[in-house]
Design a protein around this motif. Structure first.
Motif, mmCIF file in Angstrom:
data_model
loop_
_atom_site.group_PDB
_atom_site.id
_atom_site.type_symbol
_atom_site.label_atom_id
_atom_site.label_comp_id
_atom_site.label_asym_id
_atom_site.label_seq_id
_atom_site.Cartn_x
_atom_site.Cartn_y
_atom_site.Cartn_z
ATOM 1 N N TRP A 87 0.413 -1.076 -0.027
ATOM 2 C CA TRP A 87 0.199 0.514 0.098
ATOM 3 C C TRP A 87 1.538 1.606 0.116
ATOM 4 C CZ3 TRP A 87 -2.733 -1.987 4.741
ATOM 5 C CH2 TRP A 87 -3.839 -2.699 4.097
ATOM 6 N N ALA A 88 1.885 1.082 1.015
ATOM 7 C CA ALA A 88 2.615 2.208 0.986
ATOM 8 C C ALA A 88 3.449 2.302 -0.342
ATOM 9 C CB ALA A 88 3.844 2.301 1.989
ATOM 10 N N ARG A 89 4.306 1.969 -0.812
ATOM 11 C CA ARG A 89 4.694 2.004 -1.925
ATOM 12 C C ARG A 89 4.267 2.281 -3.229
ATOM 13 N NH1 ARG A 89 9.198 -2.994 -1.999
ATOM 14 N NH2 ARG A 89 10.805 -2.473 0.003
ATOM 15 N N ALA A 90 2.535 1.819 -3.293
ATOM 16 C CA ALA A 90 2.274 2.722 -4.619
ATOM 17 C C ALA A 90 1.993 3.690 -3.684
ATOM 18 C CB ALA A 90 0.428 1.586 -4.393
ATOM 19 N N ALA A 91 1.335 4.105 -2.990
ATOM 20 C CA ALA A 91 1.138 5.724 -2.531
ATOM 21 C C ALA A 91 1.972 6.505 -3.278
ATOM 22 C CB ALA A 91 0.767 5.852 -1.015
ATOM 23 N N ILE A 92 3.251 5.861 -2.559
ATOM 24 C CA ILE A 92 4.303 7.370 -2.840
ATOM 25 C C ILE A 92 4.967 7.066 -4.336
ATOM 26 C CG2 ILE A 92 7.447 6.533 -2.667
ATOM 27 C CD1 ILE A 92 6.800 5.014 -0.057
ATOM 28 N N GLY A 93 4.439 6.139 -4.882
ATOM 29 C CA GLY A 93 5.016 5.907 -6.451
ATOM 30 C C GLY A 93 4.489 7.259 -7.313
ATOM 31 N N SER A 94 2.783 6.964 -6.904
ATOM 32 C CA SER A 94 1.346 7.586 -7.114
ATOM 33 C C SER A 94 1.657 8.905 -6.981
ATOM 34 C CB SER A 94 0.437 7.563 -6.793
ATOM 35 O OG SER A 94 -0.965 8.359 -7.098
ATOM 36 N N LEU A 95 2.031 9.803 -5.781
ATOM 37 C CA LEU A 95 3.140 10.847 -5.381
ATOM 38 C C LEU A 95 3.619 11.893 -6.157
ATOM 39 C CD1 LEU A 95 3.074 11.013 -1.493
ATOM 40 C CD2 LEU A 95 0.768 11.959 -3.067
ATOM 41 N N ARG A 96 5.517 10.565 -6.465
ATOM 42 C CA ARG A 96 6.223 10.768 -6.823
ATOM 43 C C ARG A 96 5.683 11.246 -8.530
ATOM 44 N NH1 ARG A 96 10.994 7.015 -5.631
ATOM 45 N NH2 ARG A 96 12.622 8.392 -5.835
ATOM 46 N N GLU A 97 5.197 10.231 -9.517
ATOM 47 C CA GLU A 97 4.965 10.632 -10.467
ATOM 48 C C GLU A 97 3.983 12.119 -11.223
ATOM 49 O OE1 GLU A 97 2.491 7.047 -11.365
ATOM 50 O OE2 GLU A 97 3.993 5.959 -11.347
ATOM 51 N N ARG A 98 3.174 12.341 -9.831
ATOM 52 C CA ARG A 98 2.638 13.683 -10.219
ATOM 53 C C ARG A 98 3.950 14.897 -9.283
ATOM 54 N NH1 ARG A 98 -0.915 14.792 -6.582
ATOM 55 N NH2 ARG A 98 -0.916 13.377 -4.932
ATOM 56 N N GLY A 99 5.128 14.361 -9.597
ATOM 57 C CA GLY A 99 6.002 15.280 -8.828
ATOM 58 C C GLY A 99 5.426 15.434 -7.217
ATOM 59 N N VAL A 100 5.024 15.233 -6.572
ATOM 60 C CA VAL A 100 4.743 15.616 -5.110
ATOM 61 C C VAL A 100 5.801 14.422 -4.360
ATOM 62 C CG1 VAL A 100 3.564 15.901 -3.582
ATOM 63 C CG2 VAL A 100 2.651 16.151 -6.110
ATOM 64 N N THR A 101 6.603 15.212 -3.123
ATOM 65 C CA THR A 101 7.611 14.844 -2.624
ATOM 66 C C THR A 101 6.836 14.132 -0.894
ATOM 67 O OG1 THR A 101 8.909 16.388 -2.335
ATOM 68 C CG2 THR A 101 9.534 15.122 -1.067
ATOM 69 N N PRO A 102 6.335 12.727 -1.447
ATOM 70 C CA PRO A 102 6.016 12.196 -0.054
ATOM 71 C C PRO A 102 7.364 11.856 1.599
ATOM 72 C CG PRO A 102 7.574 10.702 -1.423
ATOM 73 C CD PRO A 102 7.536 12.047 -2.107
ATOM 74 N N VAL A 103 6.586 12.016 2.753
ATOM 75 C CA VAL A 103 6.696 12.287 3.832
ATOM 76 C C VAL A 103 6.205 11.355 4.314
ATOM 77 C CG1 VAL A 103 7.372 13.783 5.716
ATOM 78 C CG2 VAL A 103 7.564 14.921 3.645
#
Length: 305
Positions: free
Chosen positions: A85-101
Motif C-alpha cells: 500500500w505504502a509503496r503504491a502511494a509513494i509511487g503515485s505521489l512521485r509520478e505527480r512530482g510530489v514529495t512523499p513525507v
C-alpha cells in the motif's frame, strides 16, 4: 520506486512515539510542497483516533494524508500488505512530482517500505499449529520460546503481540534461520531516500509519554474503545493489539481500574519507545535532529538537499 534526478526524494521521519515527529512532518510537507504518508500500523484503522494520537483533520494544515482510516477494526493487516500500500502511494505521489513525507511510529513498517525486504513465505500447516498453541498456552509462553531461538527478534516484538510472535516462530521453522535474519537490510529500494530522526532525551520522552497517555484517557479513550467494541474491535487480529486499547478493553470488562490502565499503558508505551530506538540506533543513514532545536526544519531541508 525508481528514482531519477527529476524525481522527488522520499523523506521519512523516524523516532520514538511522542517525540514530535508529526509536527516536523507537517513543517516539511509545507516546505517541500509534499504530502504525508502514514507509516503507523494502527492509524490505518477507522475510529482508532484518540488512542493512536491520530492528527485530527482540522490540524493537518490542509496537507493531504495517505493511509489513514483505510481499514475497519475487524480487518487484519500485515507488514507485507502495508509495504504494498505504502509503496503504491509513494509511487503515485512521485509520478505527480510530489514529495512523499513518511511519518509514523512503526519501525518495521518504515524499514519494510524503504529498504530491500522480501517477505519469507508462509506454511498454513505450521501457522495453524502455532496459532492453536497460542490459543492454548498464551503469547508469553511462545514469546519465551522465541527468546531462546532468536533473542534479537524477541527484543523487538512485544510479549503480548501473539500474531507477530507466531509469525516469527513460523519463519524460523520454515527457513531454519533466525527470524531476525529475514528483517530488512540497510539498502534503500530507491537511493533518493532520506531518513530524519527526532532525537529526545529519555527523561523528557518518558514524561511526555506519561502526559500523553493520561490525556488520552481524559479525552475519552474508554468511550472510543466501547464504540469500537461494537464494531468488532475484540475480533480484530491486528487492531485489538494496540497499546492502550488492550488496557481500555480490560477496564470496560471490569478487570482493571482506570488508574491501573493508565499506568500499564504508560509503561507499555515507554517499552515500545525503547524498541523503536533499538531499530534505529544502528542505522548510520539517519540524520538526527533535536526535538527542541529551533532550526530543525532548516537542518532537515539541508539534509534533504
Amino acid at each position: 520506486m525508481p528514482g531519477t534526478s527529476t524525481t522527488p526524494p522520499i523523506v521519512a521521519i523516524v523516532g520514538p512515539t511522542a517525540s514530535g515527529k508529526t509536527s516536523l512532518s507537517l513543517d516539511l510537507a509545507e516546505a517541500l510542497g509534499g504530502e504525508v504518508v502514514n507509516t503507523d500500523a494502527m492509524q490505518v484503522y477507522r475510529g482508532m483516533d484518540i488512542g493512536t494520537a491520530k492528527l485530527p483533520l482540522a490540524e493537518r494544515r490542509g496537507i493531504p494524508h495517505h493511509l489513514l482510516d483505510t481499514l475497519d477494526v475487524r480487518d487484519p493487516a500485515t507488514v507485507a500488505e502495508f509495504q504494498g500500500w505504502a509503496r503504491a502511494a509513494i509511487g503515485s505521489l512521485r509520478e505527480r512530482g510530489v514529495t512523499p513525507v513518511l511519518v509514523g511510529g512503526s519501525a518495521l513498517y518504515t524499514r519494510a517500505i524503504l529498504d530491500r525486504f522480501e517477505f519469507p513465505g508462509t506454511d498454513p500447516a505450521v501457522r495453524g499449529r502455532l496459532e492453536a498453541e497460542l490459543a492454548e498456552v498464551g503469547s508469553p509462553a511462545l514469546h519465551a520460546r522465541l527468546r531462546e531461538l532468536d533473542p534479537v527478534a524477541a527484543e523487538r516484538i512485544e510479549v503480548e503481540n501473539g500474531r507477530r510472535v507466531v509469525r516469527a516462530l513460523e519463519v524460523i521453522e520454515i527457513t531454519g534461520a533466525p527470524f531476525s535474519a529475514n528483517l530488512p537490510v540497510q539498502e534503500y529500494v530507491d537511493p533518493h531516500t532520506v531518513q530524519l530522526g527526532v532525537a529526545i532525551d529519555r527523561e523528557v520522552l518518558d514524561e511526555r509519554i506519561a502526559v500523553r497517555v493520561r490525556q488520552m484517557f481524559d479525552d475519552g479513550l474508554l468511550d472510543e474503545v466501547e464504540r469500537l467494541l461494537g464494531e468488532g474491535l475484540a475480533e480484530g487480529r491486528t487492531a485489538a493489539l494496540a497499546i492502550g486499547y488492550r488496557q481500555a478493553i480490560a477496564v470496560l470488562a471490569g478487570e482493571m481500574s482506570v488508574e491501573d490502565a493508565i499506568e500499564r499503558t504508560t509503561v507499555a508505551t515507554r517499552q515500545f519507545a525503547r524498541r523503536q530506538l533499538a531499530w534505529w540506533r544502528n542505522d548510520p543513514r539517519i540524520t538526527w535532529l533535536r526535538h527542541d532545536d529551533p532550526d530543525r526544519v532548516a537542518k532537515a531541508l539541508s539534509a534533504i538537499g
